[in-house]
Enzyme design. Structure first.
Site: not given
Ligand code: MSP
Length: 518
Positions: A18, A21, A126, A129, A144, A147, A299, A302
């Site tokens: 999304h 990411h 959780c 997390c 949590c 979540h 925020k 889903k």
């Molecule tokens: N897999 C773990 C990270 C392990 S690193 C060794 C994880 N994955 S995640 O898919 O949940 O998130 C990946 C990255 O995307 C994280 O740095 C997280 O902060 C970032 N983001 C996820 N949603 C976000 C937003 N809505 N906005 C900005 N960044 C966000 O955590």
């Protein structure tokens, strides 16, 4: 600067990418591309985090193997980063064989060192997390907070990592290196978290979680989440705990900056640092914790149904290049703060900055050069450039912002230079100079502007690589110029451009022409 190594967080592959990411990958890509303009040798790592109970459960629901599920979703991340021109050097998947083997060796080494020990444990887990939570992390209703789910009570005998052994050393490192955590206002948060740390569980019983890397010599346990995930930053380079690390590892480690979201700062500035200390490896220079992207100030989730895919944005606006989206995302928030995405704001901002201000400036200046001088820069047009000081000052300011990973702030400086240059055109009115027959002065003004446009193309390149190369092409300018070599006299006397070669570098998103192209 000799080398520059940067990494992103590796994303969970439960679903498709999304724009949260995407924000992180764009931010890192902009930083990376900027440093390719400064360093001799650069490396950029990204990837996916594929083990854990969530994947195991979702794959089971879909009646496919976890690996098949991961393959399918990891591909979606790769496709999205391709569409966004994320210029990574390597995409690591935690299911890669090399990664798994090295993680096993790291684990073994830490067991041998006495930093990992076995311990019977009852904890609150959780799965959202992928972490154990303590009572005080929970809401009043025992949920949590991230979540809004009740964590499971897990009773297991697991391996634990002696995080507490490294507590004092981490506190010392953070205090003596005030720029280690970027932005620095987050360092206090981490120091507070450090007050209450305990040793952490680093394995799960196979009967509860089987989708993970097995512990060598203990078939009943799989290595759980953080040692697996965090190690990617060194396994990707070919780190070997037995002392035979690859040349690549020796060249690039430690990382110059590791980019992550603020929600996982604790894992990176505490757990990861402790693991590196236990392995006796040098620490990364900076951890950059970015803020979160909201959608229309809400925020993304889903359940709210407001999750936006980055490629859907490109499609919705029929963009043939990702540059406008990259530009918008990269300048969505000041360093470390939260930012917001909205369709309206996106369209307005990129139309104003990229089409109206920057693109138009180049287009009309080139058009005037063709109209008045058949596209030729005459030797007498070259000389002291009144805009030079401002342009070189901007290069310096941008370099300074990137030293602190202030990506939005640097973008603002570029647009300021564009605005100053636009004002210079308005103030000097080359069309009036031409009408009055002051041709040398007219040519000089146009040339001064075009020289600055070469600088602007270099500066905008990390954000908008396609637009930058369209600009550079029309200016006959080499985009590979290093930041140190940028000057206001790259253009030489001679034929610059023919009428038919002048093309808008970026069309307004709602313009008729852009619509026609659709
Ligand atoms: N897999 C773990 C990270 C392990 S690193 C060794 C994880 N994955 S995640 O898919 O949940 O998130 C990946 C990255 O995307 C994280 O740095 C997280 O902060 C970032 N983001 C996820 N949603 C976000 C937003 N809505 N906005 C900005 N960044 C966000 O955590």
């Amino acid at each position: 600067m000799e080398k520059f190594y940067t990494t992103t967080a590796i994303d969970y592959v439960n679903g498709a990418p999304h724009i949260g990411h995407a924000y992180e990958k764009i931010l890192t890509d902009v930083i990376y591309r900027h440093f390719t303009q400064r360093a001799e040798d650069t490396y950029f790592l990204t990837g996916t985090d594929e083990h854990g109970i969530k994947i195991q459960k979702t794959a089971a629901e879909k009646d496919i193997s976890p690996k098949e599920f991961c393959d399918m979703n990891a591909q979606k991340f790769k496709d999205a980063w391709k569409a966004l021109d994320i210029d990574y050097s390597q995409f690591i998947r935690t299911t890669d064989e090399q990664h798994a083997e090295i993680v096993q060796k790291i684990f073994k080494k830490l067991v041998e060192k006495g930093d990992i020990y076995k311990h019977a444990y009852t904890g609150l887990y959780c799965s959202g997390c992928e972490a154990f939570l303590s009572e005080k992390d929970l809401t009043e209703d025992g949920l949590c907070p991230d979540h809004m789910k009740k964590p499971e009570v897990v009773q297991e005998e697991n391996y634990f990592f002696k995080l507490t052994k490294y507590k004092d050393a981490i506190i010392k490192h953070i205090k003596t290196n005030p720029d280690f955590i970027v932005p620095s206002f987050r360092a206090n948060e981490v120091l507070n978290q450090l007050e209450n740390i305990e040793d952490i569980s680093v394995s799960r019983v196979k009967s509860n979680v089987n989708w993970g890397i097995p512990v060598l010599g203990d078939e009943e346990q799989v290595i759980y989440v953080w040692i697996d995930a965090l190690s990617n930053y060194i396994t990707a380079l070919g780190y070997d705990p037995d002392g035979n690390s690859s040349e690549k590892f020796k060249k690039y480690w430690p990382a110059n900056v590791q980019v992550i979201g603020k929600d996982i700062l604790k894992f990176h500035s505490i757990y990861w640092i402790a693991i590196l200390m236990a392995l006796e490896l040098p620490l990364p220079e900076h951890i950059l914790a970015h803020g979160w992207i909201t959608i229309d100030q809400t925020k993304m989730s889903k359940s709210l149904g407001n999750v936006i895919s980055p490629t859907a944005v490109l499609e919705a606006f029929n963009l043939d290049i990702p540059d406008p989206f990259r530009y918008y995302m990269a300048s969505a928030a000041p360093c470390g703060k939260d930012g917001n995405y909205s369709d309206e704001d996106f369209k307005e901002k990129v139309n104003a900055h990229l089409a109206n201000s920057m693109g138009n400036l180049l287009n009309r200046t080139l058009s005037m050069l063709v109209k008045y001088f058949d596209g030729e820069i005459k030797p007498e047009f070259l000389g002291k450039n009144e805009l030079e000081e401002k342009a070189l000052e901007t290069v310096k300011a941008i370099r300074h912002h990137f030293d602190y990973f202030e990506v939005q702030e640097a973008a603002q400086k570029i647009i300021e230079l564009v605005d100053i240059t636009n004002k210079y055109v308005t103030d000097n009115a080359p069309w009036t100079l031409a009408k009055e027959g002051k041709m040398d002065k007219c040519g000089e003004v146009l040339t001064n502007v075009l020289q600055v446009m070469t600088v602007i193309s270099s500066l905008i390149y990390p954000y908008c690589p396609n637009i930058a190369s369209r600009m550079a092409e029309q200016l006959g300018y080499d985009l590979k110029t290093k930041l140190d070599d940028i000057s206001c006299n790259s253009l030489r006397a001679g034929m610059l451009i023919k009428k038919e070669d002048i093309k808008p570098v970026f069309l307004r998103m709602d313009s008729e022409l852009a619509d026609k192209k659709k």
